[in-house]
Design an enzyme around this catalytic site. Structure first.
Site, PDB file in Angstrom:
ATOM      1  N   TYR A 463     -34.668  76.030  20.582  1.00  0.00           N
ATOM      2  CA  TYR A 463     -33.293  76.497  20.824  1.00  0.00           C
ATOM      3  C   TYR A 463     -33.220  77.292  22.126  1.00  0.00           C
ATOM      4  O   TYR A 463     -32.656  78.380  22.174  1.00  0.00           O
ATOM      5  CB  TYR A 463     -32.770  77.333  19.646  1.00  0.00           C
ATOM      6  CG  TYR A 463     -32.999  76.705  18.296  1.00  0.00           C
ATOM      7  CD1 TYR A 463     -32.626  75.384  18.040  1.00  0.00           C
ATOM      8  CD2 TYR A 463     -33.591  77.429  17.266  1.00  0.00           C
ATOM      9  CE1 TYR A 463     -32.834  74.800  16.797  1.00  0.00           C
ATOM     10  CE2 TYR A 463     -33.810  76.851  16.013  1.00  0.00           C
ATOM     11  CZ  TYR A 463     -33.429  75.538  15.791  1.00  0.00           C
ATOM     12  OH  TYR A 463     -33.642  74.968  14.557  1.00  0.00           O
ATOM     13  N   HIS A 464     -33.779  76.699  23.186  1.00  0.00           N
ATOM     14  CA  HIS A 464     -33.828  77.369  24.487  1.00  0.00           C
ATOM     15  C   HIS A 464     -33.186  76.517  25.583  1.00  0.00           C
ATOM     16  O   HIS A 464     -33.804  76.290  26.625  1.00  0.00           O
ATOM     17  CB  HIS A 464     -35.278  77.662  24.879  1.00  0.00           C
ATOM     18  CG  HIS A 464     -35.995  78.589  23.974  1.00  0.00           C
ATOM     19  ND1 HIS A 464     -37.375  78.686  23.946  1.00  0.00           N
ATOM     20  CD2 HIS A 464     -35.551  79.481  23.057  1.00  0.00           C
ATOM     21  CE1 HIS A 464     -37.725  79.594  23.052  1.00  0.00           C
ATOM     22  NE2 HIS A 464     -36.639  80.082  22.495  1.00  0.00           N
ATOM     23  N   PRO A 465     -31.960  76.055  25.408  1.00  0.00           N
ATOM     24  CA  PRO A 465     -31.345  75.264  26.481  1.00  0.00           C
ATOM     25  C   PRO A 465     -31.077  76.127  27.710  1.00  0.00           C
ATOM     26  O   PRO A 465     -30.670  77.289  27.603  1.00  0.00           O
ATOM     27  CB  PRO A 465     -30.041  74.756  25.853  1.00  0.00           C
ATOM     28  CG  PRO A 465     -29.728  75.736  24.780  1.00  0.00           C
ATOM     29  CD  PRO A 465     -31.048  76.203  24.249  1.00  0.00           C
TER      30      PRO A 465
END
Length: 529
Positions: A463-465
């Protein structure tokens, strides 16, 4: 407040920092807008309640990435917070600044002021590290950072196995020497989640020059020619800003807002009937994330954390946390990790590991645990790039998000190497008598093709865009300049993980706080700490 100097869109890490720092100047007025609601919920405050936060749809934007063309069309859930504190209210609270070479790499692209020595003072200013201040750590900042207790015996086994496998153990992986095994550092203070709202926003809310309005969704930025004049809300309300609008609405949120507002690839916008304000082909491009997989082993129940999570254990966990803010309830469970190289040719660590002394699976949309242990492995600096595009001109429609995970052959090879590296870690003598059968994948998957086939079906993300509004010296190369001002537009900035010219090695909340601290100084005319 009739017309604020600054309108900040999004009350996540960046938005809360900006609101707090800008209003330290009594003559500056700020309106902070957040689409979500209050973060005052026990499930948010209790670190161990992460699974419940993840599953609560009302706290997120409920977006999916995909279909991912190189992962057999897989759809991947993406989590970003729709609540005060933004994603810092729903994340795993892991605090990793990134590698010093990440930031030196930004500076090498011509982005002056973004090298490790330039950003280190901002990392120090924002934090209060539980082990005290030093030349590299802060001791009196708003954000509480603590080293995990890692009390379960399997954390010690994990650390010893890393040393047996030849990995280093730096004294502080957030002080510039990142590579090797580590006990995690977390944004947990006084036994509770220390999110952006708790650290930065709440202490500033009594200032008369700061106004917070939550539950309001911004749907577009308003322009007068090539100058921003305000924002429009979902109910049609228009609010003007005297000086600037600052998009702090996450990587996906900021890119979506720019596109809805007519800043982006002109042909794409015209096809959706959106009037073009500025043809900027980089908006929504250069999309990065940290793709990864879980390697899982079975173990005896009594050897794992599962033995403490029965009904009686859960009652004890809850009571101990409610009464004393301690015990398992004060843990995020991700209490040990590592940064390592997948191969000798890597210039610095390109793989992040996070160990859990239990094993988890999702059943009917819910996270369940079983006796075992697992290692999350994600590619810290993948080569594959994706995009964010609008599906329509309707702000209510989720955008198309495609990461193109494992498009590049080197990423495929690194995932194969990662599985082999993890298997080697768990083959060390420290695990003798503890490790059971390999559960996911299974031990019979031995060839590169076997492993890659499994990886394609198992990939998720951390969850690191980032990168969809990337920073660059020239508009031909990116969306914002070195002070996060949108190229070609006046009165508009983007502040958040989207501006990263290259994703950092580690979780993104810490560098996002730092970026906001630095840009707050730039806006205030303060060029250095």
């Amino acid at each position: 407040m009739t017309q604020p100097d600054y309108i900040i869109v999004g009350a996540g890490a960046a938005g809360c920092v900006l609101a707090a720092r800008l209003t330290e100047d009594a003559g500056t007025t700020v309106l902070l807008l957040e689409a979500g609601g209050s973060d005052r919920k026990l499930t948010i405050a209790m670190p161990a309640a992460i699974p419940f936060v993840y599953q609560k749809k009302s706290l997120g934007w409920n977006e999916q990435a995909g279909p991912e063309p190189y992962l057999v069309g897989q759809m991947i859930d993406e989590k970003r917070g729709k609540v005060l504190g933004g994603s810092t209210s729903v994340n795993a609270m892991i605090f990793n600044r990134g590698n010093r070479l990440d930031f030196d790499g930004w500076a090498a692209q011509g982005l002056k002021g973004w090298g490790w020595q330039d950003v280190l003072p901002y990392f120090r200013r924002m934090e209060s590290f539980s082990e005290g201040a030093s030349a590299t750590r802060g001791g009196n900042g708003p954000l509480k950072v603590t080293r995990a207790k890692a009390a379960h015996p399997l954390f010690d086994v994990y650390m010893r196995s890393g040393e047996q496998a030849g990995h280093a153990r730096p004294a502080d992986h957030n002080s510039g020497d990142q590579e090797g095994m580590h006990i995690a550092q977390c944004t947990i203070g006084n036994g509770r989640r220390w999110n952006a709202a708790q650290a930065f926003l709440r202490p500033a809310l009594n200032r008369p020059n700061l106004t917070l309005k939550s539950g309001l969704q911004v749907v577009r930025v308003l322009f007068d020619g090539l100058r921003v004049c305000g924002v429009q809300l979902s109910d049609g309300t228009r609010i003007e800003a005297a000086k600037e609008v600052i998009l702090a609405a996450s990587n996906v949120g900021a890119a979506k807002l720019l596109l809805l507002s007519g800043v982006g690839p002109a042909d794409d916008l015209r096809a959706l009937g959106i009037p073009v304000v500025l043809d900027q082909p980089h908006v929504g491009q250069n999309l990065e994330n940290h793709p990864g997989v879980n390697l899982q082993y079975a173990a005896r129940r009594e050897d794992t954390l599962v033995s403490q999570l029965g009904l009686a254990g859960q009652v004890r966990l809850g009571l101990e946390w409610l009464l004393f803010r301690r015990g398992l309830g004060a843990s995020n469970f991700f209490e040990a990790g590592a940064f390592v190289k997948t191969h000798d040719g890597a210039d610095y660590a390109n793989l992040q590991l996070e160990f859990l002394p239990l094993a988890r699976r999702v059943v009917n949309g819910k996270v369940t645990v079983f006796p075992g242990f697992q290692l999350w492995m994600d590619l810290s600096r993948p080569q594959s790039r994706g995009h964010i595009r609008l599906r329509s001109a309707n702000p209510s429609d989720a955008p198309e998000i495609v990461f193109n995970h494992l498009k590049e052959r080197e990423d495929q090879l690194d995932m194969i190497r990662s599985v082999r590296l993890a298997r080697d870690l768990f083959a060390q003598p420290a695990w003798d008598g503890i490790r059971g059968a390999e559960v996911n994948p299974t031990a019979d998957m031995k060839t590169d093709d076997d492993i890659l086939t499994w990886v394609r079906s198992a990939v998720g993300t951390s969850y690191h865009p980032s990168g969809a509004t990337r920073m660059a010296v020239r508009p031909q190369d990116g969306v914002v300049d070195a002070e996060c001002r949108v190229h070609g537009i006046s009165g508009l900035r983007v502040v958040g993980p989207g501006v990263m010219p290259r994703i950092t090695t580690g979780n993104l909340s810490a560098p996002t706080y730092m970026i906001a601290e630095k840009i707050a100084d730039a806006i205030r005319g303060r060029k250095s700490v």
